[in-house]
Write a protein that holds these residues in place. Structure first.
Motif, PDB file in Angstrom:
ATOM      1  N   GLY A 306       0.788  -1.220   0.000  1.00  0.00           N
ATOM      2  CA  GLY A 306       0.000   0.000   0.000  1.00  0.00           C
ATOM      3  C   GLY A 306       0.819   1.268   0.000  1.00  0.00           C
ATOM      4  O   GLY A 306       0.308   2.334  -0.356  1.00  0.00           O
ATOM      5  N   THR A 307       2.093   1.176   0.381  1.00  0.00           N
ATOM      6  CA  THR A 307       2.922   2.382   0.397  1.00  0.00           C
ATOM      7  C   THR A 307       3.179   2.908  -1.013  1.00  0.00           C
ATOM      8  O   THR A 307       3.595   4.053  -1.172  1.00  0.00           O
ATOM      9  N   ARG A 308       2.923   2.080  -2.033  1.00  0.00           N
ATOM     10  CA  ARG A 308       3.111   2.526  -3.416  1.00  0.00           C
ATOM     11  C   ARG A 308       1.854   3.157  -3.987  1.00  0.00           C
ATOM     12  O   ARG A 308       1.836   3.568  -5.151  1.00  0.00           O
ATOM     13  N   SER A 309       0.801   3.231  -3.194  1.00  0.00           N
ATOM     14  CA  SER A 309      -0.454   3.827  -3.651  1.00  0.00           C
ATOM     15  C   SER A 309      -0.294   5.334  -3.812  1.00  0.00           C
ATOM     16  O   SER A 309       0.209   6.018  -2.915  1.00  0.00           O
ATOM     17  N   LYS A 310      -0.749   5.850  -4.943  1.00  0.00           N
ATOM     18  CA  LYS A 310      -0.644   7.289  -5.176  1.00  0.00           C
ATOM     19  C   LYS A 310      -1.752   8.052  -4.462  1.00  0.00           C
ATOM     20  O   LYS A 310      -1.608   9.241  -4.186  1.00  0.00           O
ATOM     21  N   GLY A 311      -2.855   7.375  -4.170  1.00  0.00           N
ATOM     22  CA  GLY A 311      -3.992   8.047  -3.567  1.00  0.00           C
ATOM     23  C   GLY A 311      -4.058   7.874  -2.069  1.00  0.00           C
ATOM     24  O   GLY A 311      -3.859   8.830  -1.309  1.00  0.00           O
ATOM     25  N   LEU A 312      -4.353   6.655  -1.618  1.00  0.00           N
ATOM     26  CA  LEU A 312      -4.561   6.424  -0.194  1.00  0.00           C
ATOM     27  C   LEU A 312      -3.277   6.628   0.606  1.00  0.00           C
ATOM     28  O   LEU A 312      -3.294   7.208   1.700  1.00  0.00           O
ATOM     29  N   ALA A 313      -2.143   6.150   0.087  1.00  0.00           N
ATOM     30  CA  ALA A 313      -0.884   6.332   0.813  1.00  0.00           C
ATOM     31  C   ALA A 313      -0.541   7.826   0.931  1.00  0.00           C
ATOM     32  O   ALA A 313      -0.039   8.279   1.963  1.00  0.00           O
ATOM     33  N   ARG A 314      -0.829   8.589  -0.120  1.00  0.00           N
ATOM     34  CA  ARG A 314      -0.586  10.033  -0.065  1.00  0.00           C
ATOM     35  C   ARG A 314      -1.486  10.678   0.980  1.00  0.00           C
ATOM     36  O   ARG A 314      -1.057  11.567   1.735  1.00  0.00           O
ATOM     37  N   PHE A 315      -2.743  10.231   1.023  1.00  0.00           N
ATOM     38  CA  PHE A 315      -3.674  10.772   2.008  1.00  0.00           C
ATOM     39  C   PHE A 315      -3.194  10.499   3.431  1.00  0.00           C
ATOM     40  O   PHE A 315      -3.208  11.380   4.292  1.00  0.00           O
ATOM     41  N   LEU A 316      -2.756   9.266   3.681  1.00  0.00           N
ATOM     42  CA  LEU A 316      -2.275   8.908   5.015  1.00  0.00           C
ATOM     43  C   LEU A 316      -0.985   9.645   5.351  1.00  0.00           C
ATOM     44  O   LEU A 316      -0.755  10.016   6.500  1.00  0.00           O
ATOM     45  N   ALA A 317      -0.131   9.854   4.339  1.00  0.00           N
ATOM     46  CA  ALA A 317       1.144  10.530   4.586  1.00  0.00           C
ATOM     47  C   ALA A 317       0.945  11.996   4.968  1.00  0.00           C
ATOM     48  O   ALA A 317       1.755  12.570   5.704  1.00  0.00           O
ATOM     49  N   ARG A 318      -0.141  12.612   4.471  1.00  0.00           N
ATOM     50  CA  ARG A 318      -0.393  14.023   4.774  1.00  0.00           C
ATOM     51  C   ARG A 318      -0.926  14.216   6.189  1.00  0.00           C
ATOM     52  O   ARG A 318      -0.842  15.315   6.738  1.00  0.00           O
ATOM     53  N   LEU A 319      -1.488  13.149   6.757  1.00  0.00           N
ATOM     54  CA  LEU A 319      -1.993  13.259   8.124  1.00  0.00           C
ATOM     55  C   LEU A 319      -0.833  13.391   9.105  1.00  0.00           C
ATOM     56  O   LEU A 319       0.182  12.716   8.959  1.00  0.00           O
ATOM     57  N   PRO A 320      -0.945  14.228  10.108  1.00  0.00           N
ATOM     58  CA  PRO A 320       0.065  14.218  11.183  1.00  0.00           C
ATOM     59  C   PRO A 320       0.134  12.819  11.802  1.00  0.00           C
ATOM     60  O   PRO A 320      -0.882  12.136  11.936  1.00  0.00           O
ATOM     61  N   GLN A 321       1.311  12.393  12.152  1.00  0.00           N
ATOM     62  CA  GLN A 321       1.510  11.030  12.646  1.00  0.00           C
ATOM     63  C   GLN A 321       0.606  10.718  13.833  1.00  0.00           C
ATOM     64  O   GLN A 321       0.144   9.586  14.004  1.00  0.00           O
ATOM     65  N   ARG A 322       0.320  11.698  14.626  1.00  0.00           N
ATOM     66  CA  ARG A 322      -0.530  11.492  15.803  1.00  0.00           C
ATOM     67  C   ARG A 322      -1.915  10.990  15.423  1.00  0.00           C
ATOM     68  O   ARG A 322      -2.517  10.186  16.152  1.00  0.00           O
TER      69      ARG A 322
END
Length: 611
Positions: A306-322
């Motif tokens: 899933g880390t190669r996903s352009k959509g969902l992985a990007r969405f999760l990456a933009r969230l603050p880690q908390r």
């Protein structure tokens, strides 16, 4: 007095500008009413999960705000604010773009109608235009929802009807054998069986889409005569064992079902996972629990990294880690067990594509779907109704530990040695184990899938070889559009410029290869009659130097599975040793012919498949 002609009076009334003016007002009133009703319905379906999310957020943050340093909380909230602004911007842009597209499509008709009404004093065309707009809005707001509700009896498997055999069950799952959906089709008990693993959140019914319309992924296998089994989740609210299950339980139940299937049919199983079910099935295979039970693997639109996903992985990456934490989507049941809220999980996928899923954008998208039909009756297809029924109703809560497996796959990549970011039974799960076990793998993906992109589905090709089948369209097209036998990429055929094999064709070829190997083995082990060995003459010796090898033709697309043309067995006469004239003839012991193992998978490498 002569009687008046009603038809003539009605026609005269329709040509009356006053009558047309009243029609314009009536149509506008109806259009506004339908439009408000429709947009409120779309808004409710989007914001109910939002309200759930805010409830979970407040519950978690009421504790964390007291535990974390104020500076850390401030930084996290600023990051969340930035993310929310970005989502709002995308949602406004998406809504505006679709509204603009719809307005441009309808602008010519409106301008022409206004010119007739203002310059010529004839509001007839304006009445027609407003009537069309009122009809479109009524379709979206009222008729379409009723058609979606009405498709329920035709959509999915409906196991409660008793058409499908319950083969086994555990505390967490049912195992059903799918019955064919076409007349005169029968399940061949000796054919190669297949076990389908559906996704947890999206449910199994999408794989039994519209059986009566010959649009069903599972029925594509069953209608070819294959013993087709599907694993079905029990109702999670009523089964605590399901609420608390983990990956080990998933593998144990899958092993039990494979044992049941193997014992019933006497053949190893083809394991087939769809969407997230493909990743779970892969973990089960790599754990070693299915050794000796499964000899082939198929995945369809499954997120392998899933880390190669352009959509969902990007969405999760933009969230603050908390805030990238499952605690914000966890529901506590009355018995105290915690599960992942399936409705909220589905909503996260909408947030990923918010420019298309925000209520206004979704409303105008459906409006344009009906507006494209300029003339004639606007029919609502069963496919569109069933697809929306699935989107609106098929969201299930799932065990928290199973959610953590998916969560890990979207936050931690496969490492350089091919090891997945999760473990089962404390064991590392290495992709290269499939190569060691010589298990062929077919990976099917959607070319325009924006949920599980190509890069996500094909991640294993960096470590092992597998056959690839790219299907046009998006995430569920394999289960809906291409499950029709008459479609351009029918699952039981080869298709495309690459002569790709659909999953049913792949399974048919595996079954045919097993039959071919069994027939070759039977011919090779069959002893020759002793009399024929003694009667061999010098002229026969010369002819018996090498046996004639007859190759079996590969099955063609559309050919019934498991049936092969009969052919005479090749001659295998032994060659007696020369002896003295006075010596008695000695019988030579026939040697079993050596048969090279057939390539049962017809597998091509990833490079060949892509080329």
């Amino acid at each position: 007095m002569p009687e008046s002609d009603p038809a003539r009076n009605h026609a005269t009334a329709k040509d009356d500008p006053f009558y047309d003016g009243l029609s314009v007002l009536q149509n506008l009133f109806g259009a506004i009413q339908s439009g408000l009703n429709g947009i409120s319905r779309y808004t409710a379906s989007f914001y109910v999960p939002y309200l759930l999310a805010t409830q979970y957020f407040q519950r978690v943050e009421s504790l964390r705000l007291l535990e974390r340093p104020p500076a850390e909380s401030l930084d996290a909230y600023l990051g969340l604010l930035e993310n929310n602004i970005e989502l709002m911007t995308r949602s406004l842009e998406g809504s505006a773009a679709l509204m603009e597209t719809f307005s441009r499509n309808e602008a010519d008709g409106l301008v022409e109608a206004l010119q007739e009404a203002i310059l010529k004093g004839n509001p007839a065309k304006l009445a027609q235009f407003t009537s069309r707009q009122a009809e479109l809005l009524d379709l979206v707001a009222n008729v379409y929802p009723k058609a979606i509700d009405a498709i329920a009896p035709e959509y999915g498997f409906h196991f409660e009807r008793g058409e499908h055999v319950l083969a086994d069950e555990t505390d967490r799952f049912y195992l059903y054998r799918v019955a064919p959906s076409i007349p005169n089709a029968e399940t061949r008990a000796g054919a190669k069986p297949i076990l389908i693993i559906p996704p947890y959140v999206l449910g199994a019914n999408i794989l039994g889409f519209l059986p009566g319309e010959q649009r069903s992924y599972a029925h594509c296998f069953a209608n070819q005569g294959f013993p087709t089994y599907i694993r079905i989740l029990k109702v999670i609210d009523a089964h605590p064992a399901l609420q608390t299950m983990d990956g080990d339980d998933d593998a144990n139940d899958t092993r039990r079902f494979c044992e049941t299937i193997k014992n019933t049919h006497g053949k190893l199983v083809t394991l087939n996972g769809y969407c997230q079910g493909g990743y779970n099935a892969l973990c089960n295979l790599l754990s070693g629990e299915l050794d000796g039970l499964v000899d082939a693997f198929i995945t369809c639109v499954s997120p392998m990294d899933g880390t190669r996903s352009k959509g969902l992985a990007r969405f999760l990456a933009r969230l603050p880690q908390r805030f990238n934490d499952l605690a914000y989507g966890t529901k506590t049941l009355p018995n105290g067990n915690q599960v992942a809220d399936g409705q909220l999980m589905g909503w996260v996928y909408k947030l990923k594509s918010i420019e298309q899923e925000i209520p206004a954008a979704a409303f105008y998208r459906d409006l344009m779907m009906f507006a494209r039909e300029k003339n004639g009756d606007r029919q609502i297809s069963k496919t569109a109704a069933a697809l929306n029924y699935w989107l609106q109703n098929e969201r299930y809560d799932l065990p928290l530990e199973m959610t953590r497996i998916s969560f890990a796959s979207y936050n931690t990549p496969i490492d350089a040695d091919g090891i997945l970011p999760v473990r089962l039974f404390g064991r590392k799960l290495n992709l290269k184990r499939l190569k060691e076990k010589k298990i062929p793998w077919l990976i099917c993906y959607g070319i325009h899938d924006d949920l599980v992109e190509k890069e996500t589905a094909l991640a294993p090709l960096d470590f092992i070889d597998a056959e690839v089948a790219p299907f046009p369209k998006g995430h569920v097209a394999i289960a809906t559009s291409w499950s029709s036998p008459q479609s351009a990429c029918a699952l039981h055929t080869r298709f495309g410029d690459g002569d790709y094999r659909g999953p049913v064709r792949y399974h048919m070829d595996l079954d045919a290869a097993l039959d071919d190997a069994r027939q070759r083995s039977a011919r090779a082990s069959k002893p020759l009659p002793a009399a024929s060995m003694q009667a061999a003459s010098p002229s026969a010796k010369k002819a018996a130097g090498k046996p004639t090898r007859i190759r079996k033709p590969s099955p063609k697309a559309g050919e019934p599975a498991g049936r092969t043309p009969s052919r005479p067995a090749p001659s295998r006469k032994g060659k007696p040793k020369p002896t003295a004239a006075a010596a008695p003839a000695r019988k030579s012991k026939p040697k079993a012919a050596r048969v090279k193992p057939a390539d049962s998978s017809g597998r091509r490498t990833s490079k060949q498949a892509i080329e």
